[in-house]
Design a protein around this motif. Structure first.
Motif, PDB file in Angstrom:
ATOM      1  N   MET A   1      69.486  47.313  27.806  1.00  0.00           N
ATOM      2  CA  MET A   1      69.456  48.163  28.974  1.00  0.00           C
ATOM      3  C   MET A   1      68.714  49.447  28.609  1.00  0.00           C
ATOM      4  SD  MET A   1      72.601  49.915  31.166  1.00  0.00           S
ATOM      5  CE  MET A   1      73.785  48.842  30.482  1.00  0.00           C
ATOM      6  N   PRO A   2      67.614  49.731  29.285  1.00  0.00           N
ATOM      7  CA  PRO A   2      66.876  50.959  28.985  1.00  0.00           C
ATOM      8  C   PRO A   2      67.646  52.183  29.478  1.00  0.00           C
ATOM      9  CG  PRO A   2      65.859  49.810  30.815  1.00  0.00           C
ATOM     10  CD  PRO A   2      66.956  48.917  30.285  1.00  0.00           C
ATOM     11  N   LEU A   3      67.596  53.213  28.694  1.00  0.00           N
ATOM     12  CA  LEU A   3      68.339  54.428  29.026  1.00  0.00           C
ATOM     13  C   LEU A   3      67.413  55.566  29.452  1.00  0.00           C
ATOM     14  CD1 LEU A   3      70.920  54.300  26.108  1.00  0.00           C
ATOM     15  CD2 LEU A   3      71.220  53.551  28.455  1.00  0.00           C
ATOM     16  N   PHE A   4      66.292  55.217  30.096  1.00  0.00           N
ATOM     17  CA  PHE A   4      65.339  56.229  30.543  1.00  0.00           C
ATOM     18  C   PHE A   4      65.914  57.129  31.628  1.00  0.00           C
ATOM     19  CE2 PHE A   4      62.370  52.803  29.162  1.00  0.00           C
ATOM     20  CZ  PHE A   4      61.908  53.477  28.040  1.00  0.00           C
ATOM     21  N   PHE A   5      66.908  56.633  32.363  1.00  0.00           N
ATOM     22  CA  PHE A   5      67.478  57.427  33.437  1.00  0.00           C
ATOM     23  C   PHE A   5      68.281  58.611  32.918  1.00  0.00           C
ATOM     24  CE2 PHE A   5      70.909  54.657  32.325  1.00  0.00           C
ATOM     25  CZ  PHE A   5      72.061  55.370  32.597  1.00  0.00           C
ATOM     26  N   LEU A   6      68.617  58.614  31.635  1.00  0.00           N
ATOM     27  CA  LEU A   6      69.387  59.724  31.073  1.00  0.00           C
ATOM     28  C   LEU A   6      68.542  60.975  30.876  1.00  0.00           C
ATOM     29  CD1 LEU A   6      71.581  57.865  28.447  1.00  0.00           C
ATOM     30  CD2 LEU A   6      72.255  58.737  30.679  1.00  0.00           C
ATOM     31  N   ILE A   7      67.231  60.817  30.746  1.00  0.00           N
ATOM     32  CA  ILE A   7      66.354  61.979  30.538  1.00  0.00           C
ATOM     33  C   ILE A   7      66.388  62.907  31.749  1.00  0.00           C
ATOM     34  CG2 ILE A   7      63.981  62.719  30.141  1.00  0.00           C
ATOM     35  CD1 ILE A   7      63.633  60.108  28.509  1.00  0.00           C
ATOM     36  N   PRO A   8      66.128  62.423  32.983  1.00  0.00           N
ATOM     37  CA  PRO A   8      66.222  63.360  34.111  1.00  0.00           C
ATOM     38  C   PRO A   8      67.659  63.799  34.393  1.00  0.00           C
ATOM     39  CG  PRO A   8      65.561  61.191  34.878  1.00  0.00           C
ATOM     40  CD  PRO A   8      65.583  61.149  33.403  1.00  0.00           C
ATOM     41  N   LEU A   9      68.632  62.967  34.031  1.00  0.00           N
ATOM     42  CA  LEU A   9      70.023  63.349  34.248  1.00  0.00           C
ATOM     43  C   LEU A   9      70.389  64.561  33.400  1.00  0.00           C
ATOM     44  CD1 LEU A   9      72.793  62.697  35.523  1.00  0.00           C
ATOM     45  CD2 LEU A   9      73.235  61.294  33.511  1.00  0.00           C
ATOM     46  N   PHE A  10      70.083  64.513  32.114  1.00  0.00           N
ATOM     47  CA  PHE A  10      70.401  65.648  31.248  1.00  0.00           C
ATOM     48  C   PHE A  10      69.536  66.859  31.558  1.00  0.00           C
ATOM     49  CE2 PHE A  10      72.123  62.367  28.191  1.00  0.00           C
ATOM     50  CZ  PHE A  10      73.439  62.705  28.445  1.00  0.00           C
ATOM     51  N   THR A  11      68.301  66.629  31.985  1.00  0.00           N
ATOM     52  CA  THR A  11      67.451  67.754  32.401  1.00  0.00           C
ATOM     53  C   THR A  11      68.045  68.420  33.634  1.00  0.00           C
ATOM     54  OG1 THR A  11      65.522  66.562  31.567  1.00  0.00           O
ATOM     55  CG2 THR A  11      65.116  68.398  33.059  1.00  0.00           C
ATOM     56  N   GLY A  12      68.506  67.628  34.573  1.00  0.00           N
ATOM     57  CA  GLY A  12      69.130  68.179  35.772  1.00  0.00           C
ATOM     58  C   GLY A  12      70.416  68.915  35.477  1.00  0.00           C
ATOM     59  N   LEU A  13      71.218  68.376  34.576  1.00  0.00           N
ATOM     60  CA  LEU A  13      72.459  69.060  34.213  1.00  0.00           C
ATOM     61  C   LEU A  13      72.183  70.375  33.501  1.00  0.00           C
ATOM     62  CD1 LEU A  13      74.658  66.041  33.066  1.00  0.00           C
ATOM     63  CD2 LEU A  13      74.836  67.350  35.181  1.00  0.00           C
ATOM     64  N   ALA A  14      71.174  70.396  32.643  1.00  0.00           N
ATOM     65  CA  ALA A  14      70.823  71.628  31.936  1.00  0.00           C
ATOM     66  C   ALA A  14      70.294  72.682  32.896  1.00  0.00           C
ATOM     67  CB  ALA A  14      69.792  71.340  30.849  1.00  0.00           C
ATOM     68  N   THR A  15      69.446  72.281  33.839  1.00  0.00           N
ATOM     69  CA  THR A  15      68.937  73.252  34.798  1.00  0.00           C
ATOM     70  C   THR A  15      70.026  73.708  35.762  1.00  0.00           C
ATOM     71  OG1 THR A  15      68.131  71.467  36.203  1.00  0.00           O
ATOM     72  CG2 THR A  15      66.554  72.489  34.696  1.00  0.00           C
ATOM     73  N   GLY A  16      70.966  72.832  36.074  1.00  0.00           N
ATOM     74  CA  GLY A  16      72.102  73.233  36.901  1.00  0.00           C
ATOM     75  C   GLY A  16      72.960  74.273  36.208  1.00  0.00           C
ATOM     76  N   TYR A  17      73.135  74.112  34.922  1.00  0.00           N
ATOM     77  CA  TYR A  17      73.885  75.104  34.148  1.00  0.00           C
ATOM     78  C   TYR A  17      73.144  76.438  34.133  1.00  0.00           C
ATOM     79  CZ  TYR A  17      76.045  77.457  30.205  1.00  0.00           C
ATOM     80  OH  TYR A  17      76.661  78.385  29.399  1.00  0.00           O
ATOM     81  N   LEU A  18      71.825  76.387  33.990  1.00  0.00           N
ATOM     82  CA  LEU A  18      71.035  77.620  33.987  1.00  0.00           C
ATOM     83  C   LEU A  18      71.045  78.300  35.347  1.00  0.00           C
ATOM     84  CD1 LEU A  18      67.938  76.626  31.850  1.00  0.00           C
ATOM     85  CD2 LEU A  18      69.822  78.129  31.195  1.00  0.00           C
ATOM     86  N   SER A  19      71.102  77.529  36.422  1.00  0.00           N
ATOM     87  CA  SER A  19      71.103  78.128  37.754  1.00  0.00           C
ATOM     88  C   SER A  19      72.391  78.884  38.027  1.00  0.00           C
ATOM     89  CB  SER A  19      70.871  77.072  38.822  1.00  0.00           C
ATOM     90  OG  SER A  19      72.004  76.245  38.955  1.00  0.00           O
TER      91      SER A  19
END
Length: 66
Positions: A1-19
């Motif tokens: 199972m490719p885990l490419f979907f985790l890259i935008p997920l963690f990017t989104g969570l990090a930017t949400g924390y910064l916001s």
């Protein structure tokens, strides 16, 4: 199972924390980017994860409607 979907997920969570740390109009742009990243990660997720999320949403909405 490719885990490419985790890259935008963690990017989104990090930017949400910064916001949460910002109080300017930049926070709105960062929030928009967070939402786009989270939707993108759901689109890229494997069907097994999407199926589990769908089942959880159906169960939770049935409990809320009662």
């Amino acid at each position: 199972m490719p885990l490419f979907f985790l890259i935008p997920l963690f990017t989104g969570l990090a930017t949400g924390y910064l916001s949460k740390k910002c109080n300017d109009e930049v926070a709105y742009l960062i929030g928009l980017f967070t939402i786009i990243c989270l939707v993108l990660s759901l689109v890229l997720a494997p069907w097994q994860i999407q199926l589990v999320l769908l089942i959880l949403i159906i169960i939770s909405t049935n409990r809320l409607l009662r």
